[in-house]
Design an enzyme around this catalytic site. Structure first.
Site, PDB file in Angstrom:
ATOM      1  N   SER A 256       0.853  -1.189   0.000  1.00  0.00           N
ATOM      2  CA  SER A 256       0.000   0.000   0.000  1.00  0.00           C
ATOM      3  C   SER A 256       0.885   1.233   0.000  1.00  0.00           C
ATOM      4  O   SER A 256       2.106   1.139   0.049  1.00  0.00           O
ATOM      5  CB  SER A 256      -0.899   0.002   1.231  1.00  0.00           C
ATOM      6  OG  SER A 256      -0.111   0.244   2.379  1.00  0.00           O
ATOM      7  N   LYS A 257       0.231   2.379  -0.057  1.00  0.00           N
ATOM      8  CA  LYS A 257       0.943   3.665  -0.152  1.00  0.00           C
ATOM      9  C   LYS A 257       2.047   3.802   0.896  1.00  0.00           C
ATOM     10  O   LYS A 257       3.099   4.362   0.620  1.00  0.00           O
ATOM     11  CB  LYS A 257      -0.036   4.819   0.012  1.00  0.00           C
ATOM     12  CG  LYS A 257      -0.825   5.110  -1.240  1.00  0.00           C
ATOM     13  CD  LYS A 257      -0.658   6.565  -1.677  1.00  0.00           C
ATOM     14  CE  LYS A 257      -1.107   6.784  -3.111  1.00  0.00           C
ATOM     15  NZ  LYS A 257      -2.560   6.691  -3.255  1.00  0.00           N
ATOM     16  N   ARG A 258       1.775   3.272   2.078  1.00  0.00           N
ATOM     17  CA  ARG A 258       2.770   3.514   3.126  1.00  0.00           C
ATOM     18  C   ARG A 258       4.071   2.743   2.888  1.00  0.00           C
ATOM     19  O   ARG A 258       5.071   3.011   3.523  1.00  0.00           O
ATOM     20  CB  ARG A 258       2.151   3.232   4.495  1.00  0.00           C
ATOM     21  CG  ARG A 258       2.304   1.892   5.057  1.00  0.00           C
ATOM     22  CD  ARG A 258       1.361   1.639   6.207  1.00  0.00           C
ATOM     23  NE  ARG A 258       0.844   0.297   6.098  1.00  0.00           N
ATOM     24  CZ  ARG A 258       1.536  -0.776   6.418  1.00  0.00           C
ATOM     25  NH1 ARG A 258       2.756  -0.662   6.881  1.00  0.00           N
ATOM     26  NH2 ARG A 258       1.016  -1.965   6.273  1.00  0.00           N
TER      27      ARG A 258
END
Ligand code: GLU
Length: 476
Positions: A256-258
């Site tokens: 994911s984005k993180r």
């Protein structure tokens, strides 16, 4: 074997498809299934088709579509034939729904949204699975009020099970009672995604559906449409499914984005070479012995779907960067020069860069780093020093630079060996390590504290420019 397995797709020439939805970026997980689809078709001498699933009008801007097309092009995935745009095929999707309706494999459902919401509430309260209960399956449409809006739902089997021999997951099955009579056409007559995907797959003649395993549940539904259409039209053969596990981050959680960059374009901007990402994505969940790097030709020759891991693979940025460093060192010097010249600026000269490239590329892990390491070549005198570099040039260092300039001035043989011998001799006289001399020298020559090897820098800059730069910083 995967190539001949599956549900009835034996002996047909392989046709795969990659079917991304334009979301504004090409997710690397999708890029990987696109790569696998493409490789599988190339390996089997078949066709690799591309379909843009652009039915979500808000998201599917031309810009979002171009991001996907550019990303695939950059990775070198050249798909066959015309790109299919799902949004242009709504009439055909609706036609299939109507045929199913006429044949009695689908029916009109007049349940209102409120009624369906209530049904779900009751199911929730009774802790039952939430699914359409088939209330219009056996009712006559004449029972509905005149002109009432309706959806078209498929009649799915109520008993038995649906089995998929998935080329990656193995045998997976679902109790047919779990598959509800899902909607094919909405009340406004537009086709649902579930219908559109399977109609397109069949019309495109796909024999193999290679995609993310988040679509496995959809496969059980899409098969119902295929089976229902088999008595109605020719060519509705069940494809072989291969549901590829998603990519996880290094911590094991879904990517994911993180975890940082997600899109192919992000990696490009980070200075990853396309061949690195191609190879990295290939190796993510697929392997051939211990081999780490594959050329495109090798990948095509060796790839097969049955060697794709069933478990999720982990994205490892460090590994990607190391691999990129290896590919940079293997890459053609003139090509690297043309890739980094725009990163340096208008002053960069590709010929000079290409000549310097064998030294420049020995350490860089990405193109930005390579460009940073090369920028010194084009700096104007007197050099603007970074703060760190300026910090190295105290009075003592400036005095030493003056002596170095004097010694190098006398050097007639401007080669790495001769320059090294000369500086070593001076370092010994001063009873200093060579590094103590190299640091201020590097600051004077490049304006920075990091660069290629100091003797490489001297040779790359040449005698005149080197001496001028040293003298600019030396105390007189
Ligand atoms: N468009 C879907 C996606 O981007 C893929 C559909 C499919 O492969 O069946 O997730």
């Amino acid at each position: 074997m995967a190539s001949s397995g599956g549900n009835g797709s034996k002996q047909r020439p392989v046709v795969t498809r990659f079917a991304p939805s334009p979301t504004g970026f090409l997710h690397i997980g999708n890029a990987r299934t696109g790569l696998f689809s493409w490789l599988y078709a190339r390996h089997h001498g078949g066709k690799a088709l591309l379909r843009i699933e652009d039915t979500d009008k808000k998201r599917s801007t031309q810009e979002a579509i171009d991001v996907i097309l550019d990303g695939l092009d950059w990775l070198g995935l050249d798909f066959d034939g015309e790109t299919v745009y799902q949004s242009q095929r709504a009439d055909r999707h609706a036609e299939v729904a109507r045929k199913l309706l006429e044949a009695g494999h689908a029916y009109k459902c007049f349940a209102t949204p409120e009624e369906l919401a209530e049904m779900r509430e009751q199911q929730k309260a009774a802790k039952q699975p939430l699914r359409y209960d088939g209330r219009w399956r056996d009712r006559d449409p004449s029972e509905a009020p005149e002109g009432a809006p309706y959806t078209v739902r498929i009649k799915t089997p109520t008993g038995g099970e649906t089995v998929i021999e998935d080329a990656v997951q193995g045998r997976v099955k679902v109790d047919n009672r779990e598959i509800d009579d899902f909607i094919l056409l909405r009340a406004d007559g537009t086709p649902t995604y579930m219908l559109a995907v399977v109609v397109d797959d069949m019309d495109m003649g796909c024999t193999h559906i290679i995609r993310g395993d988040d679509h496995l549940n959809n496969a059980f539904r899409q098969i119902q449409v295929i089976r229902a259409m088999q008595g109605i039209e020719e060519g509705w053969e069940e494809p072989t499914y291969a549901h590829v596990p998603l990519i996880h981050g290094n911590d094991g959680a879904k990517l994911s984005k993180r975890h940082g960059a997600l899109g192919v374009r992000d990696y490009r901007e980070m200075g990853i070479l396309p061949e690195t990402l191609f190879n990295y994505l290939l190796r993510l969940g697929w392997g051939h012995g211990d081999q780490e790097e594959f050329s495109r030709e090798e990948a095509i020759a060796l790839f097969d779907i049955d060697a794709v891991n069933k478990g999720p693979s982990r994205f490892d940025m460090k590994k990607l960067l190391n691999m990129n460093g290896n590919y940079i060192r293997k890459a053609d010097d003139a090509r690297l020069a043309s890739l980094i010249a725009p990163l340096i600026g208008p002053e960069a000269d590709e010929t000079v860069l290409a000549r310097a490239m064998p030294e420049l590329k020995t350490r860089a892990k990405d193109l930005n780093e390579l460009a940073d390491g090369a920028a010194f070549l084009f700096k104007q005198r007197p050099l603007a020093l970074t703060e760190k570099a300026a910090g190295l040039l105290d009075d003592e260092a400036r005095a030493r630079l003056a002596s170095i300039a004097e010694r190098l001035q006398a050097e007639t043989d401007w080669t790495i060996e001769a320059l090294e011998a000369s500086l070593k001799a001076y370092a010994e006289e001063l009873e200093l390590g060579l590094g103590k001399l190299a640091q201020p020298l590097r600051a004077a020559l490049t304006g920075q504290t990091t660069s290629p090897g100091i003797f490489d820098v001297l040779v790359l800059l040449g005698r005149e420019e080197s001496l001028a730069r040293i003298n600019d910083q030396a105390s007189s």
